[in-house]
Design an enzyme around this catalytic site. Sequence first.
Site, mmCIF file in Angstrom:
data_model
loop_
_atom_site.group_PDB
_atom_site.id
_atom_site.type_symbol
_atom_site.label_atom_id
_atom_site.label_comp_id
_atom_site.label_asym_id
_atom_site.label_seq_id
_atom_site.Cartn_x
_atom_site.Cartn_y
_atom_site.Cartn_z
ATOM 1 N N ASP A 38 0.840 -1.206 0.000
ATOM 2 C CA ASP A 38 0.000 0.000 0.000
ATOM 3 C C ASP A 38 0.876 1.257 0.000
ATOM 4 O O ASP A 38 1.683 1.459 0.905
ATOM 5 C CB ASP A 38 -0.879 -0.031 1.261
ATOM 6 C CG ASP A 38 -1.819 1.162 1.350
ATOM 7 O OD1 ASP A 38 -3.001 1.009 1.009
ATOM 8 O OD2 ASP A 38 -1.373 2.251 1.771
ATOM 9 N N TYR A 43 2.775 9.961 -0.106
ATOM 10 C CA TYR A 43 3.895 9.365 0.639
ATOM 11 C C TYR A 43 5.240 9.680 -0.024
ATOM 12 O O TYR A 43 6.293 9.476 0.580
ATOM 13 C CB TYR A 43 3.759 7.833 0.748
ATOM 14 C CG TYR A 43 2.511 7.340 1.431
ATOM 15 C CD1 TYR A 43 1.629 8.208 2.079
ATOM 16 C CD2 TYR A 43 2.204 5.972 1.434
ATOM 17 C CE1 TYR A 43 0.480 7.732 2.686
ATOM 18 C CE2 TYR A 43 1.054 5.497 2.048
ATOM 19 C CZ TYR A 43 0.189 6.377 2.666
ATOM 20 O OH TYR A 43 -0.943 5.894 3.261
ATOM 21 N N LYS A 68 -2.966 5.916 -3.944
ATOM 22 C CA LYS A 68 -4.070 6.819 -3.597
ATOM 23 C C LYS A 68 -3.848 8.187 -4.237
ATOM 24 O O LYS A 68 -2.723 8.698 -4.237
ATOM 25 C CB LYS A 68 -4.170 6.992 -2.075
ATOM 26 C CG LYS A 68 -4.119 5.688 -1.308
ATOM 27 C CD LYS A 68 -4.176 5.901 0.198
ATOM 28 C CE LYS A 68 -3.826 4.631 0.939
ATOM 29 N NZ LYS A 68 -2.392 4.350 0.985
ATOM 30 N N HIS A 101 -7.710 9.433 -1.703
ATOM 31 C CA HIS A 101 -7.079 9.434 -0.378
ATOM 32 C C HIS A 101 -7.936 10.133 0.695
ATOM 33 O O HIS A 101 -8.039 9.662 1.826
ATOM 34 C CB HIS A 101 -5.706 10.108 -0.481
ATOM 35 C CG HIS A 101 -4.738 9.664 0.562
ATOM 36 N ND1 HIS A 101 -3.376 9.687 0.360
ATOM 37 C CD2 HIS A 101 -4.911 9.182 1.820
ATOM 38 C CE1 HIS A 101 -2.765 9.243 1.454
ATOM 39 N NE2 HIS A 101 -3.674 8.925 2.349
#
Length: 271
Positions: A38, A43, A68, A101
């Site tokens: 994931d 990120y 996401k 997200h």
Amino acid sequence: MTQQHVIPPIGLGTFRLKGQDVIESVKSALSLGYRHIDTAQMYENEAEVGQAIKESGVPREEIFVTTKIWHGSLAGDQPIESLKESLKKLGMDHVDLTLIHWPSPGNEVPMEDYIGALNEARKQGLTKHIGISNFTIAQVNEALQVPGGEHIVTNQIEVHPYLANKKVVKHCQDKGLQVTGYMPLAVGKVMKDPVLQEIAKAHEVTPAQIALAWVAQQDIVVIPSSTKPEHQKANLAARDLRLSAEEIARIDALDAGERIANPDFAPEWDV
């Protein structure tokens, strides 16, 4: 809806992992048997995640990859364009699951627009499945009703012993959605909990494994994050633990509505 269980029951979360840390973490997890990774645009580690998957030697088709779309990329054709950018970074022609997200802050971008765009990405083969993350009950209902929403398979939300999120979990499961629980270890807090320590002792495991087993036993996909191979291995083994009804009730009693992921653009949460 019968969309449940398209997502492997345990995955590796990569939030806050960067550079070589995320490369080593993903390669280690895949070598131990994880088949679900994931990541997310926010990120800033998609390129490293892609590199690790490539270097792992595990065939791409055996790995379930989630990314996401950030809430700054929800207008117009941005969801599709930003996903193409993610795929470029990952070095892949598609991902297995793409999530929104966070819902658009203040509903600035209408939900039908970005859910529609996400579904268009699915039709184009950029993602096999689509889903949402951090959506409230009302937002889940709206998302399922807009065109394309019928293809949503999951709502990824914060779930751990101090935030059981039971109402949202039940609502999603009643609607046929799989729930994915992030931050299942409450950023390490579970390790120091006396109740979890006591239950762990009885099972001869760690408090972290008890917390993961508690999440998994609610039919929630769990995505703990870890860089240490021994912790990754223990997290994987937690799936085989079975807690008694009494143990589950004791853990349920720890729920205090303690939310960790609560940015200023978050929706108005269900309580």
